[in-house]
Design an enzyme around this catalytic site. Structure first.
Site, PDB file in Angstrom:
ATOM      1  N   SER A   8       0.833  -1.207   0.000  1.00 31.07           N
ATOM      2  CA  SER A   8       0.000   0.000   0.000  1.00 31.07           C
ATOM      3  C   SER A   8       0.866   1.255   0.000  1.00 31.07           C
ATOM      4  CB  SER A   8      -0.897   0.035   1.232  1.00 31.07           C
ATOM      5  OG  SER A   8      -1.793  -1.043   1.239  1.00 31.07           O
TER       6      SER A   8
HETATM    7  N1  SAH Z   1      -1.319  -4.611   4.078  1.00 31.84           N
HETATM    8  C1  SAH Z   1      -0.572  -4.853   2.869  1.00 31.84           C
HETATM    9  C2  SAH Z   1      -1.362  -4.505   1.627  1.00 31.84           C
HETATM   10  C3  SAH Z   1      -1.283  -5.608   0.640  1.00 31.84           C
HETATM   11  S1  SAH Z   1      -2.427  -5.554  -0.707  1.00 31.84           S
HETATM   12  C4  SAH Z   1       0.769  -4.156   2.905  1.00 31.84           C
HETATM   13  O1  SAH Z   1       1.032  -3.400   3.831  1.00 31.84           O
HETATM   14  O2  SAH Z   1       1.591  -4.402   2.027  1.00 31.84           O
HETATM   15  C5  SAH Z   1      -3.770  -6.559  -0.107  1.00 31.84           C
HETATM   16  C6  SAH Z   1      -3.445  -7.969   0.252  1.00 31.84           C
HETATM   17  O3  SAH Z   1      -4.694  -8.584   0.600  1.00 31.84           O
HETATM   18  C7  SAH Z   1      -2.855  -8.821  -0.872  1.00 31.84           C
HETATM   19  O4  SAH Z   1      -1.644  -9.374  -0.453  1.00 31.84           O
HETATM   20  C8  SAH Z   1      -3.929  -9.910  -1.113  1.00 31.84           C
HETATM   21  O5  SAH Z   1      -3.386 -11.176  -1.461  1.00 31.84           O
HETATM   22  C9  SAH Z   1      -4.614  -9.942   0.246  1.00 31.84           C
HETATM   23  N2  SAH Z   1      -5.961 -10.520   0.235  1.00 31.84           N
HETATM   24  C10 SAH Z   1      -6.968 -10.346  -0.658  1.00 31.84           C
HETATM   25  N3  SAH Z   1      -8.048 -11.087  -0.317  1.00 31.84           N
HETATM   26  C11 SAH Z   1      -7.714 -11.753   0.828  1.00 31.84           C
HETATM   27  C12 SAH Z   1      -8.384 -12.707   1.673  1.00 31.84           C
HETATM   28  N4  SAH Z   1      -9.615 -13.159   1.428  1.00 31.84           N
HETATM   29  N5  SAH Z   1      -7.716 -13.171   2.760  1.00 31.84           N
HETATM   30  C13 SAH Z   1      -6.467 -12.767   3.049  1.00 31.84           C
HETATM   31  N6  SAH Z   1      -5.772 -11.885   2.290  1.00 31.84           N
HETATM   32  C14 SAH Z   1      -6.383 -11.378   1.196  1.00 31.84           C
END
Ligand code: SAH
Length: 220
Positions: A64
Site C-alpha cells: 500500500s
Molecule cells: N497490508 C498490505 C497490503 C497488501 S495488498 C501491505 O502493507 O503491504 C492486499 C493484500 O490482501 C494482498 O496481499 C492480497 O493477497 C490480500 N488478500 C486479498 N483477499 C484476501 C483474503 N480473502 N484473505 C487474506 N488476504 C487477502
C-alpha cells in the site's frame, strides 16, 4: 538489509509529505520515520521505496501507499496492547507499523507464496508482535476473537459477517468499501451487537478482497 542515512533522509521527506496530506498523529508519523520501507520491497524498487506510492510485490499484489497505511492506521485509533486483526498481510508493512505502535497483530494472507516470503522477513526483523496466518481472510480468526480493532487492506464489496462477529463491542473496524474505488469506512459494534458506521472517509483504490486461498507462484 542495510538502513543508511540516505534512507533516513528520504523517510523524513516522506513523513513531511504524509503530514501535508493531513496525517497529524505523531506516533504514526514516528513509526513511518523509523521503519525502513525498502526492506518490504523488491530490490528492483529499492530506490523508489520512499515515494508515496504503491508498488508491485509479486502475485499481482501491491504494498500500500504510505499515505494509505497512515490513513487507515489513524482511523483505527491504535492503542498500546490493542489486539488487532489485519486481513491482507501483503508485504507486511502495515502489520509492522501496527506492531511498532504497540499492538498485538494477527494478520491473514491468502497468497501462500507471499505469506512465506513476508513471514521470513518479519522474523528477520524480529517483529514478534505480528502473528501471520495463511488462510482465507473472509473467515477471520474466530479462535482469537474478539479483536479490539479489525483492518482490511483489500477492497471489499461487502462487509464479511464473520469478521464483524469477531469485533469487540465498541471496537473499530476499518474497511475500504466499494468496487471500482473504495470509500474508507470505520464501523463499530454497539451494545446490541449491531454495526454502526461511525466514520466515512476518503476514496482509495485497493486490490480486490478475494475468496479462498491461492498457491500459485510469484510471477503467475
Ligand atoms: N497490508 C498490505 C497490503 C497488501 S495488498 C501491505 O502493507 O503491504 C492486499 C493484500 O490482501 C494482498 O496481499 C492480497 O493477497 C490480500 N488478500 C486479498 N483477499 C484476501 C483474503 N480473502 N484473505 C487474506 N488476504 C487477502
Amino acid at each position: 538489509m542495510k538502513d543508511s542515512y540516505l534512507h533516513k533522509g528520504l523517510r523524513k521527506k516522506l513523513v513531511q509529505t504524509i503530514q501535508k496530506k493531513g496525517i497529524h498523529d505523531e506516533t504514526i508519523l514516528n513509526a513511518i520515520y523509523s521503519l525502513p520501507r525498502h526492506y518490504f520491497l523488491d530490490k528492483a524498487f529499492e530506490e523508489h521505496a520512499y515515494e508515496d506510492k504503491a508498488f508491485p510485490i509479486g502475485n499481482q499484489q501491491t504494498i500500500s501507499q504510505p499515505y494509505t497505511v497512515a490513513y487507515q492506521t489513524q482511523m483505527l485509533q491504535v492503542e498500546k496492547k490493542d489486539k488487532i486483526l489485519e486481513i491482507g498481510t501483503g508485504s507486511g508493512y502495515q502489520a509492522a507499523i501496527l506492531a511498532l505502535l504497540g499492538a498485538r497483530v494477527f494478520s491473514i494472507e491468502r497468497q501462500e507464496d507471499l505469506f512465506f516470503r513476508t513471514r521470513e522477513l518479519l522474523d528477520r526483523l524480529g517483529l514478534e508482535r505480528v502473528r501471520m496466518y495463511y488462510k482465507d481472510g473472509y473467515k477471520g480468526l474466530p479462535e482469537f476473537a474478539p479483536f479490539d480493532k479489525i483492518i482490511v487492506t483489500a477492497g471489499a464489496e461487502k462487509i464479511p459477517q464473520a469478521l464483524f462477529e469477531q469485533l469487540a463491542i465498541g471496537g473499530r473496524f476499518v474497511i475500504p468499501f466499494g468496487k471500482e474505488s473504495q470509500r474508507m469506512l470505520c464501523i463499530t459494534k454497539n451494545e446490541n451487537q449491531e454495526p454502526e458506521i461511525i466514520e466515512e472517509g476518503d476514496l482509495f483504490k485497493f486490490v480486490p478482497f478475494l475468496k479462498g486461498t491461492n498457491r500459485s507462484k510469484i510471477n503467475d
